[in-house]
Write a protein that holds these residues in place. Structure first.
Motif, mmCIF file in Angstrom:
data_model
loop_
_atom_site.group_PDB
_atom_site.id
_atom_site.type_symbol
_atom_site.label_atom_id
_atom_site.label_comp_id
_atom_site.label_asym_id
_atom_site.label_seq_id
_atom_site.Cartn_x
_atom_site.Cartn_y
_atom_site.Cartn_z
ATOM 1 N N MET A 39 -4.695 -0.765 0.010
ATOM 2 C CA MET A 39 -4.654 -0.868 -1.455
ATOM 3 C C MET A 39 -3.282 -0.434 -1.966
ATOM 4 S SD MET A 39 -6.377 -1.701 -4.167
ATOM 5 C CE MET A 39 -8.119 -1.588 -3.808
ATOM 6 N N LEU A 40 -2.745 0.630 -1.414
ATOM 7 C CA LEU A 40 -1.422 1.094 -1.816
ATOM 8 C C LEU A 40 -0.334 0.124 -1.388
ATOM 9 C CD1 LEU A 40 -1.763 4.881 -0.925
ATOM 10 C CD2 LEU A 40 -1.717 3.884 -3.223
ATOM 11 N N LYS A 41 -0.525 -0.515 -0.241
ATOM 12 C CA LYS A 41 0.476 -1.437 0.313
ATOM 13 C C LYS A 41 0.537 -2.750 -0.460
ATOM 14 C CE LYS A 41 3.190 -3.146 3.598
ATOM 15 N NZ LYS A 41 4.595 -2.911 3.514
ATOM 16 N N ASP A 42 -0.603 -3.420 -0.612
ATOM 17 C CA ASP A 42 -0.567 -4.761 -1.215
ATOM 18 C C ASP A 42 -1.553 -4.973 -2.359
ATOM 19 O OD1 ASP A 42 -2.971 -5.081 0.185
ATOM 20 O OD2 ASP A 42 -2.007 -6.134 1.829
ATOM 21 N N LYS A 43 -2.139 -3.872 -2.851
ATOM 22 C CA LYS A 43 -3.026 -3.909 -4.028
ATOM 23 C C LYS A 43 -4.244 -4.818 -3.845
ATOM 24 C CE LYS A 43 0.222 -1.913 -6.859
ATOM 25 N NZ LYS A 43 0.949 -1.198 -5.875
ATOM 26 N N ARG A 44 -4.646 -5.030 -2.582
ATOM 27 C CA ARG A 44 -5.804 -5.885 -2.319
ATOM 28 C C ARG A 44 -6.899 -5.086 -1.640
ATOM 29 N NH1 ARG A 44 -2.763 -10.120 0.756
ATOM 30 N NH2 ARG A 44 -4.468 -9.783 2.196
ATOM 31 N N LEU A 45 -8.108 -5.406 -2.031
ATOM 32 C CA LEU A 45 -9.276 -4.771 -1.441
ATOM 33 C C LEU A 45 -9.838 -5.702 -0.379
ATOM 34 C CD1 LEU A 45 -11.176 -2.339 -1.702
ATOM 35 C CD2 LEU A 45 -12.533 -3.696 -3.286
ATOM 36 N N ALA A 46 -10.100 -5.151 0.793
ATOM 37 C CA ALA A 46 -10.632 -5.964 1.882
ATOM 38 C C ALA A 46 -11.510 -5.096 2.771
ATOM 39 C CB ALA A 46 -9.501 -6.576 2.708
ATOM 40 N N GLN A 47 -12.405 -5.743 3.482
ATOM 41 C CA GLN A 47 -13.238 -5.062 4.479
ATOM 42 C C GLN A 47 -12.401 -4.874 5.744
ATOM 43 O OE1 GLN A 47 -16.495 -4.488 3.622
ATOM 44 N NE2 GLN A 47 -17.138 -3.512 5.497
ATOM 45 N N HIS A 48 -12.435 -3.689 6.316
ATOM 46 C CA HIS A 48 -11.621 -3.408 7.491
ATOM 47 C C HIS A 48 -12.487 -2.971 8.656
ATOM 48 C CE1 HIS A 48 -7.961 -3.659 5.124
ATOM 49 N NE2 HIS A 48 -8.567 -2.922 4.221
ATOM 50 N N GLU A 49 -12.037 -3.327 9.839
ATOM 51 C CA GLU A 49 -12.674 -2.847 11.061
ATOM 52 C C GLU A 49 -12.292 -1.376 11.237
ATOM 53 O OE1 GLU A 49 -14.727 -4.566 13.169
ATOM 54 O OE2 GLU A 49 -14.654 -6.109 11.620
ATOM 55 N N PRO A 50 -13.106 -0.606 11.952
ATOM 56 C CA PRO A 50 -12.711 0.785 12.221
ATOM 57 C C PRO A 50 -11.341 0.843 12.908
ATOM 58 C CG PRO A 50 -14.988 0.419 12.871
ATOM 59 C CD PRO A 50 -14.412 -0.933 12.508
ATOM 60 N N THR A 51 -10.553 1.836 12.534
ATOM 61 C CA THR A 51 -9.218 1.996 13.098
ATOM 62 C C THR A 51 -9.328 2.542 14.516
ATOM 63 O OG1 THR A 51 -8.356 2.426 10.893
ATOM 64 C CG2 THR A 51 -6.964 3.082 12.746
ATOM 65 N N LEU A 52 -8.899 1.758 15.475
ATOM 66 C CA LEU A 52 -8.984 2.169 16.877
ATOM 67 C C LEU A 52 -7.705 2.817 17.373
ATOM 68 C CD1 LEU A 52 -10.853 -0.937 18.327
ATOM 69 C CD2 LEU A 52 -11.820 1.260 17.589
ATOM 70 N N TYR A 53 -6.568 2.427 16.783
ATOM 71 C CA TYR A 53 -5.271 2.942 17.207
ATOM 72 C C TYR A 53 -4.481 3.347 15.965
ATOM 73 C CZ TYR A 53 -6.699 0.321 21.299
ATOM 74 O OH TYR A 53 -7.416 -0.162 22.356
ATOM 75 N N PRO A 54 -3.628 4.353 16.094
ATOM 76 C CA PRO A 54 -2.801 4.747 14.953
ATOM 77 C C PRO A 54 -1.967 3.580 14.434
ATOM 78 C CG PRO A 54 -2.671 6.384 16.696
ATOM 79 C CD PRO A 54 -3.392 5.197 17.265
ATOM 80 N N THR A 55 -1.902 3.474 13.115
ATOM 81 C CA THR A 55 -1.074 2.453 12.473
ATOM 82 C C THR A 55 -0.191 3.136 11.432
ATOM 83 O OG1 THR A 55 -2.731 1.981 10.769
ATOM 84 C CG2 THR A 55 -2.828 0.651 12.769
ATOM 85 N N SER A 56 0.884 2.465 11.066
ATOM 86 C CA SER A 56 1.739 3.021 10.023
ATOM 87 C C SER A 56 2.211 1.912 9.097
ATOM 88 C CB SER A 56 2.931 3.762 10.631
ATOM 89 O OG SER A 56 3.803 2.859 11.259
#
Length: 193
Positions: A39-56
């Motif tokens: 939401m902070l990155k691209d102002k879009r709401l979406a369903q996400h899969e559980p985070t399996l690996y660190p992302t930045s």
């Protein structure tokens, strides 16, 4: 985009320079960390899969450029949180305000973070997410259950330079309704050096 560039120009001319910060997005699984980051990155709401690996992601908010790390919240992911503590400028800790059964687990993780020496001077923004759902805890209930009833520093400006006080505050929010977290980040930004 013109408005953002114009505002940046005004802030720069008034002596505000672009700051850089490293922020960790932490909390148990299914609290909304990835949703907030997107939401902070691209102002879009979406369903996400559980985070399996660190992302930045790199985010620009006002005069601050954030390198934000979403490290995941499931038990295995929590084992690597410590690997990211070096040179961190802030922690955003999310709690699912509707999942009262997991408040004790969330409190244990938050306590471990707050007692870690390498994070001793790092400001903490605690976001109680999902307040758009009827059964969500109130701010006072959430503070009580995660052990922060008497430990928050206030939502205004707190002078922490001459004291041994770590800035920590709770803001209730709904990422899907786009409310509450903006005030939290505004509060947090005053402590980014």
């Amino acid at each position: 985009m013109f408005l953002v560039d114009w505002l940046y120009g005004i802030l720069t001319s008034l002596g505000f320079s672009q700051k850089k910060a490293k922020i960790l997005f932490l909390g148990l699984d299914n609290t909304g960390k990835t949703t907030l980051l997107r939401m902070l990155k691209d102002k879009r709401l979406a369903q996400h899969e559980p985070t399996l690996y660190p992302t930045s992601e790199e985010l620009n908010i006002g005069t601050i450029t954030f390198k934000a790390f979403d490290l995941g919240g499931h038990q295995i992911a929590r084992r690597v949180w410590r690997d990211y503590y070096a040179q961190v400028d802030a922690v955003v800790y999310l709690v699912d305000a509707t999942d009262t059964d997991r408040f004790p687990e969330s409190k244990r993780e938050l306590d471990a973070l707050l007692s870690d020496e390498s994070l001793a001077n790092v400001p903490f923004l605690v976001l109680g997410n999902k307040i758009d759902i009827l059964k969500a805890a109130s701010e006072e209930e959430l503070k009580y259950h995660v052990g922060l009833s008497n430990f928050t520093t206030g939502k205004g400006k707190v002078n922490v330079k001459d004291s041994n006080i770590r800035p920590i505050e709770v803001f209730m929010c709904s990422i899907v309704r786009r409310m509450g977290y903006g005030e939290g980040f505004k509060w947090l930004s005053q402590y980014i050096k």
